[in-house]
Design a protein around this motif. Structure first.
Motif, short mmCIF file in Angstrom:
data_model
loop_
_atom_site.label_atom_id
_atom_site.label_comp_id
_atom_site.label_asym_id
_atom_site.label_seq_id
_atom_site.Cartn_x
_atom_site.Cartn_y
_atom_site.Cartn_z
N GLY A 45 17.56 30.92 45.54
CA GLY A 45 17.87 29.64 46.21
C GLY A 45 19.44 29.24 46.24
N LYS A 46 19.70 28.33 46.37
CA LYS A 46 21.20 27.68 46.33
C LYS A 46 21.81 27.64 44.89
CE LYS A 46 20.77 27.51 50.83
NZ LYS A 46 21.07 28.84 51.70
N VAL A 47 22.97 28.19 44.97
CA VAL A 47 23.39 28.10 43.32
C VAL A 47 24.66 27.26 43.23
CG1 VAL A 47 24.54 29.82 41.68
CG2 VAL A 47 22.76 30.59 43.21
N ILE A 48 24.49 26.51 42.23
CA ILE A 48 25.58 25.70 41.69
C ILE A 48 26.26 26.36 40.37
CG2 ILE A 48 26.75 23.33 41.37
CD1 ILE A 48 24.49 22.12 42.95
N LEU A 49 27.37 26.63 40.12
CA LEU A 49 27.84 27.14 38.91
C LEU A 49 28.47 26.09 38.29
CD1 LEU A 49 29.70 30.50 39.86
CD2 LEU A 49 27.37 30.00 38.69
N ALA A 50 27.86 25.62 37.15
CA ALA A 50 28.57 24.61 36.18
C ALA A 50 28.59 24.95 34.79
CB ALA A 50 27.73 23.34 36.54
N SER A 51 28.99 26.35 34.74
CA SER A 51 28.70 27.15 33.31
C SER A 51 30.09 27.27 32.61
CB SER A 51 28.28 28.68 33.81
OG SER A 51 29.15 29.17 34.84
N ARG A 88 35.84 23.34 20.09
CA ARG A 88 35.40 22.00 19.68
C ARG A 88 34.02 21.97 20.32
NH1 ARG A 88 38.60 17.59 22.39
NH2 ARG A 88 37.35 16.44 20.92
N GLY A 89 33.81 22.78 21.40
CA GLY A 89 32.58 22.50 21.99
C GLY A 89 31.55 23.73 21.73
N THR A 90 30.65 23.82 22.71
CA THR A 90 29.66 25.03 22.48
C THR A 90 30.33 26.31 22.20
OG1 THR A 90 27.74 25.96 23.79
CG2 THR A 90 29.34 25.35 25.18
N LYS A 91 29.43 27.14 21.57
CA LYS A 91 29.82 28.43 21.40
C LYS A 91 29.14 29.48 22.55
CE LYS A 91 25.78 29.41 18.38
NZ LYS A 91 25.19 29.61 16.97
N TYR A 92 28.84 29.07 23.57
CA TYR A 92 28.31 29.75 24.65
C TYR A 92 28.78 29.83 25.67
CZ TYR A 92 24.03 29.24 21.59
OH TYR A 92 23.05 29.27 20.43
N ASN A 93 30.44 28.97 25.75
CA ASN A 93 31.10 28.87 26.88
C ASN A 93 31.84 30.25 26.99
OD1 ASN A 93 32.24 27.73 29.02
ND2 ASN A 93 33.21 26.28 28.11
N MET A 94 31.29 31.25 27.45
CA MET A 94 31.81 32.78 27.13
C MET A 94 32.55 33.38 28.77
SD MET A 94 31.20 33.24 24.12
CE MET A 94 31.67 35.01 24.08
N GLY A 95 32.45 32.53 29.58
CA GLY A 95 33.00 33.08 30.86
C GLY A 95 32.23 33.99 31.78
N THR A 96 30.92 34.01 31.43
CA THR A 96 30.30 35.21 31.93
C THR A 96 30.15 35.13 33.60
OG1 THR A 96 28.69 35.42 30.14
CG2 THR A 96 28.02 36.31 32.19
N MET A 97 29.70 33.46 34.01
CA MET A 97 29.68 33.51 35.42
C MET A 97 30.82 33.41 35.82
SD MET A 97 26.45 34.20 35.65
CE MET A 97 26.22 34.05 37.38
N LEU A 98 31.94 33.24 35.37
CA LEU A 98 33.15 33.07 35.72
C LEU A 98 33.51 34.33 36.23
CD1 LEU A 98 35.90 31.69 36.44
CD2 LEU A 98 36.47 31.88 33.99
N ASN A 99 33.30 35.50 35.39
CA ASN A 99 33.77 36.58 35.69
C ASN A 99 32.84 37.26 36.67
OD1 ASN A 99 35.91 37.08 33.83
ND2 ASN A 99 34.47 37.44 32.20
N ARG A 100 31.63 36.87 36.66
CA ARG A 100 30.70 37.52 37.60
C ARG A 100 30.81 36.93 39.17
NH1 ARG A 100 29.33 40.16 33.76
NH2 ARG A 100 27.16 40.27 32.92
N ALA A 101 31.39 35.66 39.29
CA ALA A 101 31.86 35.33 40.48
C ALA A 101 33.15 35.77 41.06
CB ALA A 101 31.96 33.70 40.43
N ILE A 102 33.95 36.10 40.32
CA ILE A 102 35.28 36.65 40.63
C ILE A 102 34.92 38.05 41.14
CG2 ILE A 102 37.39 37.83 39.85
CD1 ILE A 102 37.63 35.07 38.07
N ALA A 103 34.02 38.71 40.41
CA ALA A 103 33.65 40.27 40.80
C ALA A 103 33.02 40.35 42.00
CB ALA A 103 32.65 40.80 39.72
#
Length: 391
Positions: free
Chosen positions: A96-102, A126-141
């Motif tokens: 489907g169409k993808v919106i990254l808000a990760s 301060r925030g969630t421990k899950y904000n690991m940059g996974t999809m940020l890296n995947r999008a750049i790749a």
């Protein structure tokens, strides 16, 4: 005030001690740009948004997956067809169409050390421990163009006893943003920034870094009896360090007694004798006088530290979110390295870079996320409908 299920209130209760202001008959001035907040702050906002989501689930207009982190984009060239979701024993391809808000990479100590520099792997998150940059890296790749200030982040003063990663029951009470009503010193007893440069909403997101750069990444906010009534209720969450004299305060905090006494002597000598201009909720122009011995001025709210008992709060640096991200256009479409949009892919919130550099005005992140979140949702839905018509 209520909009689509999200309730709003004036922001003063969050950042001002209303009881203390009333007691002293002080006026309240609202900073333009962010006069309201969601009832209950970030926690209240999320509860309202989840309630809105849950109303859409029973009739099939929305499906919610829990414990299902996005792991990879499904792509053909520049075109994004969906995401690969990671479960306990397999991957699930969702088309489907993808919106990254990760988000960015604020929870990833390795990426913080890589992009933000020495010591950032050790700061409070301060925030969630899950904000690991996974999809940020995947999008750049996949070809998305990195943009923005990768070496900077929203980092604010937090209580030194704050949890290492966000705890919804504790972390909202840990911000220490009343530094403008006193002075802040490091363990050497030295001031290291202008505490009265501007309203805290325009300075707090860069002040955390200044604290993180100090020895042991620690500092102490020091107040006297003239301004204690101004400290927000958040300060009640920890037991302050109290002392009748500056020397005693230095001993109790572990700050250099000689350094602290010298700093306060120099600071007090530079303060105006007439403090009648002091107005706590707006820029009052009550500044220190020019001095060859004052390392940093205090541009507003410069009151002498002289009325004991004196009070100190230990603070450290807490990261909220990172500034570096991927390029998007005015409709939130993700752009590739050649500046063309990547069909099927949008990005909103922290993962979309190029907005904040060096500093951040209070409330701008939520505004950015809400505005572009709506735009991205509208655009992705339109693209999905168009795809159905042509299939």
């Amino acid at each position: 005030m209520n909009t689509k299920g999200v309730k709003w209130e004036l922001i003063v209760r969050k950042y001002q001690n209303l009881d203390g202001l009333r007691e002293k008959h002080d006026k309240i001035s609202l900073e333009p740009g962010a006069p309201v907040m969601a009832v209950g702050g970030g926690v209240g906002l999320m509860e309202s948004l989840w309630a809105a989501v849950e109303k859409l689930v029973p009739d099939g207009r929305m499906t919610v997956w829990f414990d299902s982190p996005a792991h990879e984009l499904i792509v053909s060239g520049d075109t994004v067809h969906g995401v690969k979701v990671r479960s306990r024993d397999t991957f699930v391809d969702v088309y489907g169409k993808v919106i990254l808000a990760s988000g960015g990479f604020s929870s990833n100590p390795a990426m913080r050390r890589q992009y933000l520099g020495e010591g950032w792997d050790l700061v409070v998150v301060r925030g969630t421990k899950y904000n690991m940059g996974t999809m940020l890296n995947r999008a750049i790749a996949a070809g998305a163009r990195p943009v923005g200030h990768w070496g900077a982040c929203h980092a604010s003063p937090q209580d030194a006893n704050a949890p290492l990663t966000g705890d919804i029951n504790i972390s909202p009470h840990m911000p220490r943003y009343a530094y403008q009503y006193g002075i802040t010193v490091n363990i050497k007893g030295e001031r290291f920034f202008d505490e009265g440069e501007d309203n805290f909403g325009k300075t707090y997101a860069k002040t955390g870094k200044k604290i993180g750069d100090q020895p042991e990444a620690k500092a102490f906010q020091i107040f006297d009896q003239q301004t204690l009534h101004l400290l927000p209720k958040r300060y009640d969450g920890q037991t302050p360090i109290k002392a009748d004299t500056i020397q005693e305060l230095a001993v109790k905090t572990g700050v250099s007694p000689v350094g602290l006494q010298k700093t306060i002597n120099v600071f007090n000598a530079a303060c105006q004798d007439d403090s009648s201009k002091f107005e706590p909720t707006k820029l009052d122009g009550l500044s220190t006088k020019p001095s060859d011995t004052l390392t940093f001025p205090k541009s507003n709210w410069a009151l002498k530290i002289q009325q004991g008992p004196f009070v100190a709060y230990a603070v450290t640096c807490g990261i909220t979110f990172t500034y570096g991200g991927i390029a998007t256009d005015t409709t939130a479409r993700v752009l590739n390295n050649e500046g063309r949009h990547m069909p099927g892919l949008w990005a909103v919130g922290e993962i979309a870079g190029g907005v904040f550099y060096h500093n951040y005005p209070g409330g701008a992140g939520l505004t950015k996320g809400a505005v572009f979140g709506r735009i991205a949702g509208r655009e992705a839905a339109g693209a999905a409908r168009a795809s159905l018509k042509t299939s």
